[in-house]
Design a protein around this motif. Structure first.
Motif, PDB file in Angstrom:
ATOM      1  N   GLY A  15       1.079  -0.726   0.042  1.00  0.00           N
ATOM      2  CA  GLY A  15       0.345  -0.209   0.252  1.00  0.00           C
ATOM      3  C   GLY A  15       1.117   1.500  -0.234  1.00  0.00           C
ATOM      4  N   ILE A  17       1.759   3.315   2.620  1.00  0.00           N
ATOM      5  CA  ILE A  17       2.796   3.466   3.581  1.00  0.00           C
ATOM      6  C   ILE A  17       4.059   2.279   3.335  1.00  0.00           C
ATOM      7  CG2 ILE A  17       3.391   3.013   5.659  1.00  0.00           C
ATOM      8  CD1 ILE A  17       1.357   5.303   5.404  1.00  0.00           C
ATOM      9  N   GLY A  18       3.793   0.679   2.246  1.00  0.00           N
ATOM     10  CA  GLY A  18       4.706   0.585   1.585  1.00  0.00           C
ATOM     11  C   GLY A  18       5.280   0.436   0.908  1.00  0.00           C
ATOM     12  N   HIS A  48      -8.742   2.312  -2.741  1.00  0.00           N
ATOM     13  CA  HIS A  48     -10.171   3.107  -2.355  1.00  0.00           C
ATOM     14  C   HIS A  48     -10.182   4.946  -1.369  1.00  0.00           C
ATOM     15  CE1 HIS A  48     -10.815   1.359   1.182  1.00  0.00           C
ATOM     16  NE2 HIS A  48     -10.992  -0.173   0.633  1.00  0.00           N
ATOM     17  N   ALA A  49      -9.324   5.467  -0.601  1.00  0.00           N
ATOM     18  CA  ALA A  49      -9.155   6.024  -0.466  1.00  0.00           C
ATOM     19  C   ALA A  49      -9.714   7.683  -1.869  1.00  0.00           C
ATOM     20  CB  ALA A  49      -7.766   6.749   0.340  1.00  0.00           C
ATOM     21  N   LEU A  52      -8.013  12.800   0.087  1.00  0.00           N
ATOM     22  CA  LEU A  52      -7.813  14.138   0.989  1.00  0.00           C
ATOM     23  C   LEU A  52      -6.659  14.741   1.063  1.00  0.00           C
ATOM     24  CD1 LEU A  52     -11.482  13.649   0.851  1.00  0.00           C
ATOM     25  CD2 LEU A  52     -10.781  15.937   2.302  1.00  0.00           C
ATOM     26  N   VAL A 176       3.120 -13.374   2.833  1.00  0.00           N
ATOM     27  CA  VAL A 176       3.811 -13.487   4.325  1.00  0.00           C
ATOM     28  C   VAL A 176       3.307 -14.259   5.219  1.00  0.00           C
ATOM     29  CG1 VAL A 176       4.919 -12.690   6.221  1.00  0.00           C
ATOM     30  CG2 VAL A 176       5.217 -11.205   3.914  1.00  0.00           C
ATOM     31  N   GLY A 319     -15.665   1.048   2.002  1.00  0.00           N
ATOM     32  CA  GLY A 319     -13.701   0.241   2.259  1.00  0.00           C
ATOM     33  C   GLY A 319     -13.619   0.145   3.807  1.00  0.00           C
ATOM     34  N   PRO A 320     -12.771  -0.800   3.393  1.00  0.00           N
ATOM     35  CA  PRO A 320     -12.297  -0.621   5.676  1.00  0.00           C
ATOM     36  C   PRO A 320     -11.244  -0.187   5.258  1.00  0.00           C
ATOM     37  CG  PRO A 320     -11.564  -2.845   4.833  1.00  0.00           C
ATOM     38  CD  PRO A 320     -12.096  -1.819   3.247  1.00  0.00           C
ATOM     39  N   PHE A 346      -3.677   3.699  10.076  1.00  0.00           N
ATOM     40  CA  PHE A 346      -3.671   5.252   9.648  1.00  0.00           C
ATOM     41  C   PHE A 346      -4.576   6.301   9.437  1.00  0.00           C
ATOM     42  CE2 PHE A 346       0.949   4.025   8.290  1.00  0.00           C
ATOM     43  CZ  PHE A 346       1.257   5.318   9.092  1.00  0.00           C
ATOM     44  N   ALA A 348      -7.752   6.718   8.365  1.00  0.00           N
ATOM     45  CA  ALA A 348      -8.534   7.051   7.041  1.00  0.00           C
ATOM     46  C   ALA A 348      -7.390   8.612   6.962  1.00  0.00           C
ATOM     47  CB  ALA A 348      -9.421   7.858   7.559  1.00  0.00           C
ATOM     48  N   ILE A 351      -2.930   8.302   3.157  1.00  0.00           N
ATOM     49  CA  ILE A 351      -2.521   9.513   2.212  1.00  0.00           C
ATOM     50  C   ILE A 351      -1.960  10.337   2.465  1.00  0.00           C
ATOM     51  CG2 ILE A 351      -3.536   9.478  -0.604  1.00  0.00           C
ATOM     52  CD1 ILE A 351      -3.992   6.747   0.688  1.00  0.00           C
TER      53      ILE A 351
HETATM   54  C1  LIG Z   1     -13.255   4.655   2.057  1.00  0.00           C
HETATM   55  C2  LIG Z   1     -12.272   5.168   2.750  1.00  0.00           C
HETATM   56  C3  LIG Z   1     -11.431   6.874   2.080  1.00  0.00           C
HETATM   57  C4  LIG Z   1     -10.457   7.083   2.756  1.00  0.00           C
HETATM   58  N1  LIG Z   1     -10.343   8.183   2.850  1.00  0.00           N
HETATM   59  C5  LIG Z   1      -8.396   8.775   2.935  1.00  0.00           C
HETATM   60  C6  LIG Z   1      -8.473  10.679   2.306  1.00  0.00           C
HETATM   61  O1  LIG Z   1      -9.459  11.367   1.523  1.00  0.00           O
HETATM   62  N2  LIG Z   1      -7.632  10.808   2.112  1.00  0.00           N
HETATM   63  C7  LIG Z   1      -6.394  10.136   3.217  1.00  0.00           C
HETATM   64  O2  LIG Z   1      -5.064  10.124   3.539  1.00  0.00           O
HETATM   65  N3  LIG Z   1      -6.486   8.708   3.426  1.00  0.00           N
HETATM   66  C8  LIG Z   1      -7.917   7.746   3.417  1.00  0.00           C
HETATM   67  N4  LIG Z   1      -8.659   6.897   3.386  1.00  0.00           N
HETATM   68  C9  LIG Z   1      -7.245   5.926   4.463  1.00  0.00           C
HETATM   69  C10 LIG Z   1      -6.539   5.906   3.488  1.00  0.00           C
HETATM   70  O3  LIG Z   1      -7.067   4.312   2.214  1.00  0.00           O
HETATM   71  C11 LIG Z   1      -5.491   4.645   4.130  1.00  0.00           C
HETATM   72  O4  LIG Z   1      -4.973   4.833   5.643  1.00  0.00           O
HETATM   73  C12 LIG Z   1      -3.835   4.005   3.292  1.00  0.00           C
HETATM   74  O5  LIG Z   1      -4.570   3.728   2.050  1.00  0.00           O
HETATM   75  C13 LIG Z   1      -3.531   2.754   4.152  1.00  0.00           C
HETATM   76  O6  LIG Z   1      -2.340   2.824   3.487  1.00  0.00           O
HETATM   77  P1  LIG Z   1      -1.457   1.502   3.804  1.00  0.00           P
HETATM   78  O7  LIG Z   1      -0.350   1.393   2.882  1.00  0.00           O
HETATM   79  O8  LIG Z   1      -1.264   1.395   5.444  1.00  0.00           O
HETATM   80  O9  LIG Z   1      -2.573  -0.094   3.874  1.00  0.00           O
HETATM   81  P2  LIG Z   1      -2.836  -1.086   2.666  1.00  0.00           P
HETATM   82  O10 LIG Z   1      -3.085   0.063   1.629  1.00  0.00           O
HETATM   83  O11 LIG Z   1      -4.136  -1.544   3.066  1.00  0.00           O
HETATM   84  O12 LIG Z   1      -1.760  -1.349   2.111  1.00  0.00           O
HETATM   85  C14 LIG Z   1      -1.231  -2.818   3.539  1.00  0.00           C
HETATM   86  C15 LIG Z   1      -0.852  -3.903   2.082  1.00  0.00           C
HETATM   87  O13 LIG Z   1      -0.577  -5.092   2.721  1.00  0.00           O
HETATM   88  C16 LIG Z   1      -0.507  -6.115   1.881  1.00  0.00           C
HETATM   89  N5  LIG Z   1      -0.461  -7.414   2.967  1.00  0.00           N
HETATM   90  C17 LIG Z   1      -1.707  -7.895   4.277  1.00  0.00           C
HETATM   91  N6  LIG Z   1      -1.487  -8.549   4.883  1.00  0.00           N
HETATM   92  C18 LIG Z   1       0.525  -9.244   3.598  1.00  0.00           C
HETATM   93  C19 LIG Z   1       1.014  -9.944   3.934  1.00  0.00           C
HETATM   94  N7  LIG Z   1       0.981 -11.281   4.913  1.00  0.00           N
HETATM   95  N8  LIG Z   1       1.964 -10.439   3.179  1.00  0.00           N
HETATM   96  C20 LIG Z   1       2.041  -9.613   2.454  1.00  0.00           C
HETATM   97  N9  LIG Z   1       1.171  -8.316   2.190  1.00  0.00           N
HETATM   98  C21 LIG Z   1      -0.005  -8.383   3.053  1.00  0.00           C
HETATM   99  C22 LIG Z   1      -1.744  -5.608   1.824  1.00  0.00           C
HETATM  100  O14 LIG Z   1      -2.256  -6.702   0.793  1.00  0.00           O
HETATM  101  C23 LIG Z   1      -2.333  -4.689   1.668  1.00  0.00           C
HETATM  102  O15 LIG Z   1      -1.595  -4.519   0.367  1.00  0.00           O
HETATM  103  C24 LIG Z   1      -9.543   6.329   3.177  1.00  0.00           C
HETATM  104  C25 LIG Z   1      -9.447   5.025   3.514  1.00  0.00           C
HETATM  105  C26 LIG Z   1     -11.370   4.490   3.408  1.00  0.00           C
HETATM  106  C27 LIG Z   1     -11.065   2.933   3.417  1.00  0.00           C
END
Ligand SMILES: Cc1cc2nc3c(=O)[nH]c(=O)nc-3n(C[C@H](O)[C@H](O)[C@H](O)COP(=O)(O)OP(=O)(O)OC[C@H]3O[C@@H](n4cnc5c(N)ncnc54)[C@H](O)[C@@H]3O)c2cc1C
Length: 813
Positions: A15, A17-18, A48-49, A52, A176, A319-320, A346, A348, A351
């Protein structure tokens, strides 16, 4: 590309962050990094974020992290050739009532303090900027022109490309599945496609981070919550550069997208997803549309933007996203495993945070310590309490529900309480204690006098407890009070090498005789203050360490991580073994002398000493210290005897007018005396010299300690920032922290603490005064000072010595 069998650093999760972490590890540190994603990049929460991007937070460091994101997103395309969709549209926050307006005035001042230009606009100005908006109910709006929006998937792909360009290897469709561990460290990452031996692991697995962490025995306390927004068809008259809107009084947010609107919100009745494991096959998946639940946002949004009533909805996104119990994300080294780092939860704003979070996390992974003060997001702010999934879920839902409520000062959470109580809980409750909670502990904040309802009534001005706390404060200054500080974190470090270990960890000299106390900071390699605590030498090889309630996991991890290789010293957390009663005030000795046979005269029991004494037949560790600037003792009582000892003190103290006192009075007392609070006044960003605590550093001794080299490098050179106190006469002012400090009309810093001193009868603030050349005594003394409080300037007086300093013989005799 085949999966390597070895890598220095494995990042889990593709995602935002990674990908950002991998990008920064490769770009800034040339690290040998492999990223593993179980599905496709972005397929978790990122795709699906809504996109903003806001920047202002209540912590200066986190604001800096978010500002970094914006700078990165602006320039990334030039480096990678892939656009991020960044648009600096600015952000409007709407206010429809007086309290919200006060909140924004304070926010605008915080923004200024942190170097951002937030303005306040009239309803007419708002209407001119966003003509489709109904503004009849507005008091006004705040306007941050540098906020904006971006495309979450595009940023992530751009970061991924950048990471590859700098040498990182990214793999999709690799899950993993587990870890091989040795001596508390991960040695091998097991995956669906084979094993990878590695030095360090970074868990950026989004809502899966909890279960990925559990594979290595670590706790990542987050809770997936369903979050919904809609995307509308094109709306006539909506500008493509329309500012994003946050309308917290109506709990909604808006963003322009392809001529239509993205609209979502934070409801007071959020829907948790599972408290169990998240399914692994949740790639690019959403929940079913839930218009029944979303209806509440729809109604509010139509009232704000009437065009929404008639425009078609192109898509609903349900979305979650992972949320946390305090609304902040989770970063850093997991206390349970030496080489797993976490970047997850994070709330919400992943991003908005992504660019900066990846930057600081990469640095943290490489250096083994946070590059700046990241305490509010540090994973070590949690404790074993946060292993309770239901508790985490309840508190997280409460925090989610409060996302857009007005942030009143001193507000406490209500869910999951009471959770941990001191043995005095019932007794204090009977005395009308109003409790707050800290790391799960119920702690008396204040005691309601007869006729006053024992509960907080929040407001933006003086709150209902103000006068009662003043009485408690004066009682400690004039007579004697007992604070129940049983929630203090307490450890014992023992073994033949305990002293050697502490010599290296502590900035102050702890090699004192048995029976002595040392107040000390623990420094990082930059000389920044990582902890601030008291060390009591109980025996040649046994030290008793006492620190703040909230710092329990953080400080024990820091100490544990820095006990030198091969040293024979064992750290044990004994927090729940001892209740702590702080007996403070000019009559404290009279009370103590009445309950113990031990000689507690100054000659027999001087300041800065620890003695075992007997009270009510129990052996007690009595520490002669004070955080309030009065004569006093901290009594560390075997936990089961806490009630009995308290009763004995209250009975013996009756004729001295003893009374229980709460944490809000403690805060006021310590502000007057100028004692620094870790996490606000002193942080990893500040050195003891800057904080005026150079006297507590053993630079003159020939003993090495963490941070010594950094301090030596700067010692003798000019200080660019210095801690100072301020008083404000105007009784109508309320200081909370983050107010801007003006010297001769120019901003030179901001308050790190703010409150009221009842003995002085004045508002008190502390903060660092900065100057690019030097902050000399003369520079400090020669300025005319003002504070900017909720956008208003008010005259202030600077203090370089404690504002309240009772004659030394009163405290130390
Ligand atoms: C409806 C909605 C609206 C949002 N709007 C905003 C906004 O307007 N502005 C904003 O800043 N943020 C927003 N967010 C929040 C934002 O989407 C998240 O905070 C951000 O995408 C989190 O990123 P992440 O990399 O932590 O997680 P993720 O994108 O979920 O990435 C984690 C990844 O780890 C992978 N993974 C998990 N387990 C394993 C494993 N065992 N082995 C290998 N890979 C694995 C998953 O497949 C996934 O792709 C919103 C979220 C939602 C749900």
């Amino acid at each position: 590309m085949t999966l390597p069998s070895q890598a220095a650093i494995v990042v889990i999760g593709g995602g935002i962050i990674g990908c950002s972490t991998a990008y920064h590890l490769a770009r800034d540190h040339k690290a040998d990094v492999v990223l593993l994603e179980q599905g496709k990049l972005t397929s978790g929460s990122t795709w699906h974020a809504a996109g903003l991007v806001g920047q202002l937070r209540s912590s200066a460091s986190i604001t800096r992290v978010l500002k970094y994101s914006v700078d990165l997103y602006k320039g990334l395309e030039a480096e990678t050739g892939l656009a991020t969709g960044w648009k600096m549209t600015g952000c409007l926050r709407l206010a429809t009532n007086a309290d919200r307006w006060t909140e924004y005035k304070r926010l605008a001042t915080t923004a200024k303090s942190f170097g951002m230009d937030m303005q306040l606009l009239s309803p007419a100005e708002v209407k001119a900027m966003w003509p489709l908006m109904e503004t009849g109910d507005l008091v006004g709006a705040s306007w941050l022109p540098t906020d904006g929006q971006a495309s979450p998937s595009d940023i992530t792909q751009s970061l991924a490309k950048g990471a590859r360009m700098h040498g990182a290897k990214l793999f999709e469709d690799v899950r993993v599945t587990g870890f091989e561990m040795k001596d508390g460290r991960i040695t091998v990452v097991k995956t669906s496609e084979g094993d990878i031996a590695c030095d360090k692991v970074v868990n950026c697995a989004g809502q899966w981070a909890r279960q990925v962490g559990a594979l290595a025995g670590i706790n990542v306390p987050l809770q997936p919550v369903k979050h919904q927004y809609i995307i509308t068809e094109k709306i006539d008259g909506l500008a493509t550069d329309a500012p994003t809107i946050r309308d917290p009084d109506r709990r909604t947010y808006f963003k322009e997208e392809v001529g239509g609107l993205v609209m979502g919100g934070y409801e007071p009745n959020p829907q948790a997803w599972t408290t169990g494991d998240v399914p692994n096959d949740w790639e690019f998946r959403l929940f079913d549309d839930d218009y029944d639940h979303f209806e509440q946002h729809m109604m509010q949004a139509i009232a704000r933007v009437p065009a929404l009533e008639t425009v078609g909805v192109k898509q609903m996104i349900n979305g979650p996203e992972s949320f946390t119990p305090d609304g902040n994300f989770i970063l850093g080294t997991a206390p349970e495993c030496a080489n797993m780092f976490v970047g997850a939860g994070f709330n919400a704003f992943g991003i908005a945070s992504g660019g900066g979070a990846g930057w600081v996390l990469a640095q943290w992974v490489v250096d083994g310590e946070a590059p700046l003060d990241l305490w509010v997001v540090d994973i070590r702010r949690f404790s074993n309490l946060h292993r309770d999934r239901q508790w985490v879920c309840d508190r997280t839902l409460e925090a989610y529900g409060k996302h857009y409520t007005i942030g009143f000062p001193h507000e406490e959470y209500a869910s999951g309480r009471p959770r941990i109580v001191s043995p005095l809980y019932d007794r204090l409750k009977q005395q009308n204690a109003v409790f707050g909670s800290k790391l799960g502990w119920e702690r008396p904040n204040w005691f309601a006098p007869q006729g006053i309802e024992p509960r907080d009534i929040y407001s933006m001005g003086r709150q209902n407890w103000f006068a009662a706390v003043g009485d408690e404060h004066r009682h400690v200054r004039e007579r004697v009070g007992v604070f129940d500080q049983s929630s203090f974190a307490k450890y014992e470090l023992s073994g033949p090498d305990a002293l050697k270990a502490l010599d290296w960890i502590c900035a102050n000299d702890v090699s004192r005789p048995v029976g002595r106390l040392t107040y000390t900071q623990l420094l990082n390699t930059r000389g920044g203050i990582e902890a601030d605590l008291t060390v009591a030498r109980l025996a040649e090889e046994t030290f008793y360490i006492v620190t703040g309630t909230g710092f329990r996991t953080h400080d024990s991890s820091w100490i544990g991580d820095h006990i030198g290789e091969g040293l024979k010293a064992t750290l044990v957390d004994v927090t729940e073994d001892f209740g702590t009663l702080s007996l403070m005030g000019p009559r404290a000795r009279d009370v103590l002398a009445a309950v113990t046979d031990t000689d507690v005269s100054n000659a027999a029991f001087p300041f800065g000493h620890v003695r075992e004494i007997a009270i009510a037949g129990h052996t007690i560790r009595a520490l002669r210290v004070t955080y309030v600037g009065e004569l006093g003792w901290e009594l560390h009582v075997p936990i089961a005897a806490t009630g009995e000892v308290f009763d004995a003190l209250m009975a013996a103290g009756k004729k001295h007018d003893i009374r229980p006192v709460g944490y809000r009075a403690l805060e006021s007392l310590r502000l007057e005396k100028g004692y620094r609070a870790w996490g606000s006044d002193i942080t990893p960003n500040d050195t003891p010299q800057e904080a005026g605590l150079g006297w507590a550093v053993k630079l003159r001794k020939n003993t090495d300690f963490i941070g010594r080299r950094a301090l030596e490098k700067t010692s003798g050179s000019a200080l660019k920032k210095r801690f100072a106190g301020f008083t404000v006469d105007d009784p109508d002012i309320v200081l909370l922290g983050r107010e801007t400090i003006l010297r001769n009309g120019e901003p030179v810093g901001y308050l790190t603490s703010g409150g009221y001193g009842y003995t002085l009868g004045m508002n008190i603030g502390y903060g660092y005064v900065r100057n690019a050349d030097e902050v000399s005594d003369d520079f400090l003394a020669s300025g005319d000072y003002e504070l900017v409080v909720a956008m208003e300037r008010t005259p202030a007086k600077i203090h370089l010595e404690p504002m309240y300093d009772p004659a030394a013989e009163r405290v130390k005799a």
